[in-house]
Design a protein around this motif. Structure first.
Motif, PDB file in Angstrom:
ATOM      1  N   VAL A   1      -4.527  23.488 -25.359  1.00 15.06           N
ATOM      2  CA  VAL A   1      -4.326  22.115 -25.132  1.00 15.06           C
ATOM      3  C   VAL A   1      -5.458  21.512 -24.421  1.00 15.06           C
ATOM      4  N   ASP A   2      -5.757  20.238 -24.938  1.00 17.56           N
ATOM      5  CA  ASP A   2      -6.624  19.247 -24.340  1.00 17.56           C
ATOM      6  C   ASP A   2      -7.982  19.709 -24.470  1.00 17.56           C
ATOM      7  N   GLU A   3      -8.273  20.608 -25.541  1.00 15.67           N
ATOM      8  CA  GLU A   3      -9.712  21.166 -25.633  1.00 15.67           C
ATOM      9  C   GLU A   3     -10.894  19.959 -25.584  1.00 15.67           C
ATOM     10  N   ALA A   4     -10.770  19.192 -26.447  1.00 13.67           N
ATOM     11  CA  ALA A   4     -11.679  18.245 -26.451  1.00 13.67           C
ATOM     12  C   ALA A   4     -11.702  17.195 -25.170  1.00 13.67           C
ATOM     13  N   GLU A   5     -10.525  16.633 -24.975  1.00 11.67           N
ATOM     14  CA  GLU A   5     -10.482  15.939 -23.759  1.00 11.67           C
ATOM     15  C   GLU A   5     -10.982  16.432 -22.241  1.00 11.67           C
ATOM     16  N   ARG A   6     -10.541  17.704 -22.319  1.00 12.09           N
ATOM     17  CA  ARG A   6     -11.021  18.438 -21.017  1.00 12.09           C
ATOM     18  C   ARG A   6     -12.439  18.432 -21.029  1.00 12.09           C
TER      19      ARG A   6
ATOM     20  N   ALA B   1     -11.635  20.073 -14.461  1.00 14.66           N
ATOM     21  CA  ALA B   1     -11.416  18.804 -15.149  1.00 14.66           C
ATOM     22  C   ALA B   1      -9.911  19.024 -15.809  1.00 14.66           C
ATOM     23  N   GLN B   2      -9.370  19.943 -16.071  1.00 15.88           N
ATOM     24  CA  GLN B   2      -7.907  19.835 -16.546  1.00 15.88           C
ATOM     25  C   GLN B   2      -6.915  19.672 -15.292  1.00 15.88           C
TER      26      GLN B   2
ATOM     27  N   ASP C   1     -14.667  16.190 -22.277  1.00 11.81           N
ATOM     28  CA  ASP C   1     -15.095  14.892 -22.166  1.00 11.81           C
ATOM     29  C   ASP C   1     -15.103  14.535 -20.525  1.00 11.81           C
ATOM     30  N   VAL C   2     -13.909  15.026 -19.994  1.00  7.77           N
ATOM     31  CA  VAL C   2     -14.027  14.420 -18.480  1.00  7.77           C
ATOM     32  C   VAL C   2     -14.865  15.506 -17.782  1.00  7.77           C
ATOM     33  N   SER C   3     -15.067  16.787 -18.048  1.00  7.65           N
ATOM     34  CA  SER C   3     -15.793  17.664 -17.286  1.00  7.65           C
ATOM     35  C   SER C   3     -17.209  17.335 -17.526  1.00  7.65           C
ATOM     36  N   THR C   4     -17.737  16.878 -18.655  1.00  9.05           N
ATOM     37  CA  THR C   4     -19.119  16.319 -18.324  1.00  9.05           C
ATOM     38  C   THR C   4     -19.371  15.144 -18.084  1.00  9.05           C
ATOM     39  N   ALA C   5     -18.246  14.110 -18.106  1.00  6.67           N
ATOM     40  CA  ALA C   5     -18.585  12.724 -17.461  1.00  6.67           C
ATOM     41  C   ALA C   5     -18.514  12.977 -16.121  1.00  6.67           C
ATOM     42  N   LEU C   6     -17.860  13.811 -15.526  1.00  5.72           N
ATOM     43  CA  LEU C   6     -17.682  14.003 -13.946  1.00  5.72           C
ATOM     44  C   LEU C   6     -18.418  15.403 -13.267  1.00  5.72           C
TER      45      LEU C   6
ATOM     46  N   ALA D   1      -8.365   5.654 -15.449  1.00  3.91           N
ATOM     47  CA  ALA D   1      -9.405   5.855 -16.399  1.00  3.91           C
ATOM     48  C   ALA D   1      -9.546   7.450 -17.073  1.00  3.91           C
ATOM     49  N   ILE D   2      -9.151   8.154 -16.172  1.00  3.48           N
ATOM     50  CA  ILE D   2      -8.920   9.737 -16.560  1.00  3.48           C
ATOM     51  C   ILE D   2      -7.804   9.712 -17.660  1.00  3.48           C
ATOM     52  N   ALA D   3      -6.597   9.135 -17.392  1.00  8.34           N
ATOM     53  CA  ALA D   3      -5.679   9.321 -18.237  1.00  8.34           C
ATOM     54  C   ALA D   3      -6.023   8.530 -19.701  1.00  8.34           C
ATOM     55  N   ALA D   4      -6.800   7.534 -19.420  1.00  6.63           N
ATOM     56  CA  ALA D   4      -7.311   6.803 -20.616  1.00  6.63           C
ATOM     57  C   ALA D   4      -8.144   7.551 -21.629  1.00  6.63           C
TER      58      ALA D   4
END
Length: 440
Positions: free
Chosen positions: A85-90, A104-105, A92-97, A66-69
């Protein structure tokens, strides 16, 4: 009424045992959730806990996918100089979890490594063969090797050995094993990595509240062991002094003793030095294991530094020539210690040193307390006819020595250093022999 009650307990026990053997999944988790662990016997509660831990591995495997997705299988580059690197994606994961961005990174990096490069680790997770903690350390160590150009074939072989090793070892021991396998497979890259890291050595002091400060030393592994060995030797000398004076020092914890020892060692040095200080060789024995071809410069296999793990061949050779060292003879296939040389400046007692060198750490499953700082204990007591021999004696830290002597744990010892522990509830745990070629 009593007979029916016994039947219910027996059926519940068998039910838990069945779930422990069942492949993890939603159906198995649902059945486990219906059981109240407090209604189980003491032994069945342990089986229940182990069964739940296997489910945790299955869920962890799903979470990595799920994290990779969410983050993508590859890192993303933001637009403009202010984006990394991974500014937006990081985010997304940090707020979700509900994690800090740096955490998160780290989760993203581990998930990508598992999904992209370690399919067998993911499979072992999903079937409950290894725990989430084991998978995390395998991914973390493999990721470093991948970043430094290790070929897929090396990663595959390292992964297979790590999964097998995890069956009887803790995550920390698995991490050390992975580092050793990588160092052996790509010695030139390992040498370069270690050299770059050595250049970053430093000591820092950070002021804390309540009149305290934190001193952090980032050191090469050999130098760190010298610092810790000096502290432990100072504590041992102080304990012996107190014993000779019939004094007790039970008010301080071991951590407090180490902190006090470091302060005292430095204070003594400052009080003794003059304006001119003559450098001297390190007056300390460094325990390092290195195979003969590497010692002679015919191979580049990593050495093993006691208390740390793999070190580059060049560092192992330097330590072997610079410090007092002993000759170790190992069985060629397994690396198990067969004998040791007594060619040192101060010859030790034969059996005592053999056992310390053979066991390396306390023999309780997962314990990493140094054998040098542990008790040498008879598996079968001397009073009941146990012999004083390699077959019957091994290293036990003080805590696990007490468990065996007073708390109902039993140990069956074997000549190669392996042993089988039996808990008061009848659970058996096997501790394999410690190969001299492997980390502990």
């Amino acid at each position: 009424m009593t007979t029916a009650r016994l039947i219910d307990v027996a059926e519940l026990s068998e039910h838990v045992s069945e779930l422990l053997r069942t492949i993890p999944g939603a159906a198995t988790l649902a059945r486990l959730s219906e059981i109240d662990p407090c209604s189980l016997s003491a032994a069945d509660r342990i089986n229940y806990l182990a069964a739940l831990d296997r489910q945790d591995g299955w869920l962890y495997a799903l979470r990595q996918r799920a994290i990779a997705a969410v983050a993508g299988l590859q890192p993303s580059e933001g637009e403009g100089p202010l984006y990394g690197v991974d500014e937006a994606e990081r985010e997304d994961v940090s707020t979700a979890l509900r994690l800090a961005p740096a955490t998160a990174q780290s989760r993203i990096d581990i998930a990508r490594t598992l999904v992209n490069n370690l399919p067998n680790t993911c499979s072992a997770l999903a079937t409950g063969e290894i725990s989430a903690a084991h998978a995390t350390v395998i991914a973390r160590e493999a990721a470093i090797a991948i970043r430094n150009g290790a070929p897929d074939s090396v990663i595959f072989e390292v992964e297979q050995r790590a999964i097998s090793f995890a069956e009887l070892h803790t995550p920390g021991q698995v991490a050390a094993r992975v580092r050793t396998d990588i160092a052996k497979a790509i010695p030139e890259e390992f040498e370069e990595i270690t050299s770059r890291a050595t250049a970053l050595r430093r000591v820092s002091c950070y002021n804390e509240a309540d009149g305290m400060s934190t001193v952090v030393a980032i050191l090469p592994a050999a130098d760190a062991q010298i610092v810790m060995n000096s502290i432990e030797a100072f504590i041992l000398r102080q304990d012996q002094l107190h014993l000779s004076q019939n004094k007790s020092d039970t008010d301080r914890t071991i951590d407090q003793k180490r902190a006090d020892a470091l302060s005292t060692i430095c204070s003594n040095f400052l009080s003794e030095v003059s304006e001119t200080v003559t450098p001297q060789r390190r007056p300390l024995t460094v325990n390092v294991t290195v195979d003969l071809p590497t010692l002679l410069g015919l191979a580049e296999n990593p050495g093993q530094l006691a208390g740390y793990g793999p070190i580059p061949a060049s560092v192992a050779r330097e330590l072997a020539s610079d410090a007092k060292w002993k000759r170790f003879i190992t069985e060629p296939q397994t690396g198990n210690l067969l004998d040791f040389g007594r060619e040192s400046y101060e010859p030790p007692q034969h059996l005592k040193d053999f056992l310390i060198a053979r066991d390396r750490t306390c023999r309780f499953p997962g314990c990493r307390r140094s054998a040098l700082l542990s008790d040498l204990d008879h598996a079968e007591s001397w009073e009941s006819g146990g012999s004083t021999s390699p077959e019957n004696i091994g290293a036990l830290c003080r805590r696990h020595h007490r468990l065996k002597t007073h708390d109902g744990w039993r140990i069956q010892s074997f000549s190669d250093g392996s042993c089988t522990w039996t808990s008061p509830l009848g659970k058996e745990f096997f501790t394999p022999a410690r190969s001299m070629n492997e980390p502990v």
